[in-house]
Design an enzyme around this catalytic site. Sequence first.
Site, PDB file in Angstrom:
ATOM      1  N   LYS A 121     -10.309  12.601   8.281  1.00 42.13           N
ATOM      2  CA  LYS A 121      -9.756  12.248   9.587  1.00 42.13           C
ATOM      3  C   LYS A 121      -9.725  13.479  10.494  1.00 42.13           C
ATOM      4  CE  LYS A 121      -6.377   8.847   7.862  1.00 42.13           C
ATOM      5  NZ  LYS A 121      -6.830   7.646   8.600  1.00 42.13           N
TER       6      LYS A 121
ATOM      7  N   ASP B 212     -12.157   6.781   3.895  1.00 40.75           N
ATOM      8  CA  ASP B 212     -10.944   6.608   4.700  1.00 40.75           C
ATOM      9  C   ASP B 212     -10.528   5.144   4.777  1.00 40.75           C
ATOM     10  OD1 ASP B 212      -8.797   7.451   6.216  1.00 40.75           O
ATOM     11  OD2 ASP B 212      -9.892   7.352   8.111  1.00 40.75           O
TER      12      ASP B 212
ATOM     13  N   ASP C  18       1.645   6.468   5.525  1.00 37.46           N
ATOM     14  CA  ASP C  18       0.676   5.531   4.971  1.00 37.46           C
ATOM     15  C   ASP C  18       1.160   4.857   3.688  1.00 37.46           C
ATOM     16  OD1 ASP C  18      -1.704   4.330   5.641  1.00 37.46           O
ATOM     17  OD2 ASP C  18      -2.955   5.681   4.465  1.00 37.46           O
TER      18      ASP C  18
ATOM     19  N   ARG D 133      -7.396  -0.550   1.246  1.00 39.04           N
ATOM     20  CA  ARG D 133      -7.859  -1.848   0.745  1.00 39.04           C
ATOM     21  C   ARG D 133      -8.308  -1.761  -0.713  1.00 39.04           C
ATOM     22  NH1 ARG D 133     -12.104  -2.222   5.494  1.00 39.04           N
ATOM     23  NH2 ARG D 133     -10.349  -1.078   6.407  1.00 39.04           N
TER      24      ARG D 133
ATOM     25  N   LYS E 224       0.850  -1.195   0.000  1.00 40.59           N
ATOM     26  CA  LYS E 224       0.000   0.000   0.000  1.00 40.59           C
ATOM     27  C   LYS E 224       0.884   1.242   0.000  1.00 40.59           C
ATOM     28  CE  LYS E 224      -3.084   2.587   3.101  1.00 40.59           C
ATOM     29  NZ  LYS E 224      -3.720   2.595   4.440  1.00 40.59           N
TER      30      LYS E 224
ATOM     31  N   ASP F 290      -2.664  10.488   3.555  1.00 41.68           N
ATOM     32  CA  ASP F 290      -4.048  10.064   3.742  1.00 41.68           C
ATOM     33  C   ASP F 290      -4.792  11.032   4.647  1.00 41.68           C
ATOM     34  OD1 ASP F 290      -6.418   8.676   3.837  1.00 41.68           O
ATOM     35  OD2 ASP F 290      -5.711   7.194   5.292  1.00 41.68           O
TER      36      ASP F 290
ATOM     37  N   GLU G  23      -9.427   3.450   2.290  1.00 43.67           N
ATOM     38  CA  GLU G  23      -8.961   3.526   0.897  1.00 43.67           C
ATOM     39  C   GLU G  23      -7.826   2.560   0.583  1.00 43.67           C
ATOM     40  OE1 GLU G  23      -5.621   4.941   2.778  1.00 43.67           O
ATOM     41  OE2 GLU G  23      -7.693   5.449   3.265  1.00 43.67           O
TER      42      GLU G  23
END
Length: 490
Positions: free
Chosen positions: A264, A334, A275, A338, A252, A257, A336
Site C-alpha cells: 500500500k 493486498d 483492519d 477475503r 476478518k 495490513d 488478503e
Amino acid sequence: MTTISLDSADPTTLSVDAIVIGVVPADSGVRIVAADRVEQSFDSGLAPALAALGATGKAGEVTKLPTLGALPAPVLVACGLGESPDAETLRRAAGAAVRSLAGSARVALGLPASTAEETGAVALGALLGNYSYTRYRTGEQKLPVSEVIVAGAGEHAAAIDRARALAGSVTLVRDLVNTPPADLTPVDFAEIAGKVAEEEGLEIEVLDEKALAEGGYGGLTGVGQGSVNPPRLVRLAYAHPGATKTLVLVGKGITFDTGGLSLKPAEAMDWMKSDMGGAGAVLGALRAIARLAPAVNVVGYMAMAENMPSGTAQRPSDVISIYGGKTVEVLNTDAEGRLVLADALVRAAEDAPDLVVDVATLTGAQLVALGTRTTGVMSNDDETRDKVVAAAGLAGEPAWPMPLPDELRKGLDSAVADIANISGERWGGMLVAGVFLREFVADGLRWAHLDIAGPAFHKGEPYGYTSKGGTGAATRTLVAVAEELAAGTL
C-alpha cells in the site's frame, strides 16, 4: 469506569455538575423537549435565552448555558434533537452532551425518555459518547464523566442494563481497533479473546500456525507467512439451553495490513491497525450476547493474521488451497481479507448454522460507493440481506443493501486455479469481493456479508456518540441479528 443509573427524582433538584435537556426547532426559536418533570421545571424564559445564544434545535447541536445559581447544577446543556427525534437522535444527543462535559464528575440527563427504548437510547448514547482511549497518553488530561444519571421511571432498569452490556462490548472493540499493531498481534488478539471467553463463560478453540497448516487453512497460512507474528483462528461459542437455531459470525482479523508485496502507499497504511475491526466486532458481539442471553446458539470465528512483506511473504501469482480444497490464485496480496475469511466461511458450515454473517473491513471500494459511515450489506438471499439491513437500522448503525451480480464472477476466473482473488476490472470492487466470498459459502446456507471498511474507523472529529478512531462498527448490528434470529423474525 463510568457508572450509570436511573433516578426518578427531578434532576433539576440534584447536586450535579450539569443537567442535559433537549430542544427542537420552533417558530419563535426553540422549544424545550425533556423528561416530563424536567420540562415543567423551567419557566418560559429559557427557550428565548437559548435562542439568543444561537440554539436552533438542529440535531447534533450543543448549547451550554450557566445557571447562575438558579439550579443546584452550575451548567445547563441543551441538545438539538431536530424536527422528528427518534431513538438514534437521542443516542447521538446524549453522546454529544456527555462528551462536551468531559472533566465533570456527575451529569444528569433530562432528555425525553418515557419509554424503555428511549431510556436505553439515552443511556447507550451517553456511555458511548463518554469513551476515550488514553492508554498511551502522558500528563494531565480531562477525564470522562464519572457518573451519569438518567431521568426516567424505575421500571426501565432493564434498558439501562442492556445499554451497559452493549456499551461495554463496543468499548472493547474500540480499544482493540485503537491499539497499535505492535501491541495487538494475532497471538495477542487470541489471548484477549481467551480472557473474554473465560469471563463470559464462552467455549473457545484456538488454532495456531501449526494446526492451521496441518488443517489446510491456506488463506490464513498464506497471508500470515510473511510476518514474524503467526496467524490464529479463534472459535468462540455461546450456547442457550432453549435455542433451536444457530448463528455463525465470521470476522476478518488482519491486525495490520501493509498490503504484503502488493504494498500500500504510506497514506493508505497508517490506519490499517483497524483492519481487524470485523473480528473485533465478532468478539464484542459474543461478549454482549453472553450477557443478554438471547435464545439462540452463536458461534464466532475470528480469522487473524498480519499481512507483511518479507522474503517469506506470498507472491502475486502464488496459488493457495483454502480450507476444504478450493484453490485460489493470489493476483494481489493486498486482497488478503477475503482469503482468511474464505477459510473461516468453509469451516463455518461444519456448525450446521441457520445463518452465517461475516463482517470485514474488506474493500476501499466500500468507501467509494457508500462513504465512511454506511455499511454495505450483501447476501445470497435478498430477503435475508434486507432483514440484516433492517436490524442494523434498529441498532442505530447505518447500512445499505447491495447486489451480488452474477456477471461479476467471470472476472474472477483464473488460468491456473479454481478462482482468482481479484478481478481484471477495476469497477464494483466491493461487489466483486462479495462474489468471491460467496464461492466459499456452502450450498443452501443463508449468508450475509457486511463490508465495514469505512465505518470501522473514524478519521475526523468526534460526532454524536462516535469517537475519533475505532468506532466498534457492526457490534450492535450482530447482536441485533442474533436477537432477530432468536425471535424467529430473521
